[in-house]
Write an enzyme that holds these catalytic residues in place. Sequence first.
Site, PDB file in Angstrom:
ATOM      1  N   LYS A  93      -6.881   3.441  -2.742  1.00  0.00           N
ATOM      2  CA  LYS A  93      -7.191   3.351  -1.315  1.00  0.00           C
ATOM      3  C   LYS A  93      -7.445   4.745  -0.768  1.00  0.00           C
ATOM      4  O   LYS A  93      -6.755   5.703  -1.123  1.00  0.00           O
ATOM      5  CB  LYS A  93      -6.034   2.676  -0.588  1.00  0.00           C
ATOM      6  CG  LYS A  93      -6.180   2.559   0.922  1.00  0.00           C
ATOM      7  CD  LYS A  93      -4.979   1.819   1.506  1.00  0.00           C
ATOM      8  CE  LYS A  93      -4.964   1.863   3.025  1.00  0.00           C
ATOM      9  NZ  LYS A  93      -3.785   1.177   3.596  1.00  0.00           N
ATOM     10  N   ASP A 129       0.870  -1.177   0.000  1.00  0.00           N
ATOM     11  CA  ASP A 129       0.000   0.000   0.000  1.00  0.00           C
ATOM     12  C   ASP A 129       0.906   1.226   0.000  1.00  0.00           C
ATOM     13  O   ASP A 129       1.627   1.463   0.979  1.00  0.00           O
ATOM     14  CB  ASP A 129      -0.892   0.015   1.245  1.00  0.00           C
ATOM     15  CG  ASP A 129      -1.921  -1.117   1.255  1.00  0.00           C
ATOM     16  OD1 ASP A 129      -1.670  -2.157   0.616  1.00  0.00           O
ATOM     17  OD2 ASP A 129      -2.952  -0.969   1.931  1.00  0.00           O
ATOM     18  N   LYS A 141     -10.131   0.215  -2.024  1.00  0.00           N
ATOM     19  CA  LYS A 141      -9.930  -0.166  -0.623  1.00  0.00           C
ATOM     20  C   LYS A 141     -10.328   1.004   0.263  1.00  0.00           C
ATOM     21  O   LYS A 141      -9.800   2.110   0.127  1.00  0.00           O
ATOM     22  CB  LYS A 141      -8.481  -0.558  -0.351  1.00  0.00           C
ATOM     23  CG  LYS A 141      -8.226  -0.887   1.134  1.00  0.00           C
ATOM     24  CD  LYS A 141      -6.807  -1.363   1.384  1.00  0.00           C
ATOM     25  CE  LYS A 141      -6.546  -1.530   2.878  1.00  0.00           C
ATOM     26  NZ  LYS A 141      -5.175  -2.027   3.158  1.00  0.00           N
TER      27      LYS A 141
END
EC number: 4.1.2.4
Length: 218
Positions: free
Chosen positions: A156, A92, A185
Site C-alpha cells: 500500500k 493495513d 493498494k
Amino acid sequence: MRTMNLAGMIDHTFLKPEATEKDIVNLCHEAKQHKFATVCINPAYICTAAKLLHGSGVGVATVIGFPLGATMTEIKVQEIFAAKAHGAREVDIVINIGWAKSGNWEAVAKDITRAVEAAHCCGVTIKVIIETSLLTEEEKQKAAEIVKASGADYIKTSTGFAGGGATVEDVRNLKAWVGQSVKVKASGGIRSRETALQMVEAGADRLGTSSGVQIITV
C-alpha cells in the site's frame, strides 16, 4: 469500468482521530448501500462495524502500528490478533519508516515478516503501507522487495497522514516491482473518479479513499 466493479475495489475509509460512532455507523451504511470492498476504520470501532456489516458482504479492515509504523513488533502482532478477534478481516500495517530511512532493512523485513505470519495464521488479509512520500525511489524499491518476500497480500502506498498520497507513477512502479504475487493498494489523495481510474489503470487492485461515494456516483 462499470461503477459496481469500481465500488468493489474501494476500502471506504474513515481514519480521522475525531471519528465518532455516528461517523462509523454512517460509513457502514454507505458501504452496504454501494457494496464497497471494506470499511477501513480505527481499531476501537471494529466491533461496531463488524456488527453493522454482518452478512452484508462488506469486510472490516483496520490499521496496525498506524500511522507512524514505530510501534514495537510484538505490539503490532498483538494488535493483529486482537483485530481478528473483534471482527476484522483485513489489516493495513505501517512499516517502521525510521528503520527504512536508516537503511536498517533487516529490521524492517523481520518486523513485516512477523506481522504477515501473524495475519495469515489467523486468516487475515494484510496490506503493508510503505509511506511512499517519505521514501526515495531506491528506498521504495527496496521496501517493495521486502514486502514481496514477506508474503504479504498487498503493498500500500500511503497512510494519508504524511503529507502525500498515492501517485500514478508510484502505483505503476510498485506493481512492476512486486509483480503478480502481491496486489497494490493506492491510498491518499484519491478524491475523484478520474484519479481512481488512473490508479486502477496504473495497476492498483484496491483503492483507499474517504471519497468513495463521490467517486462512484458522479
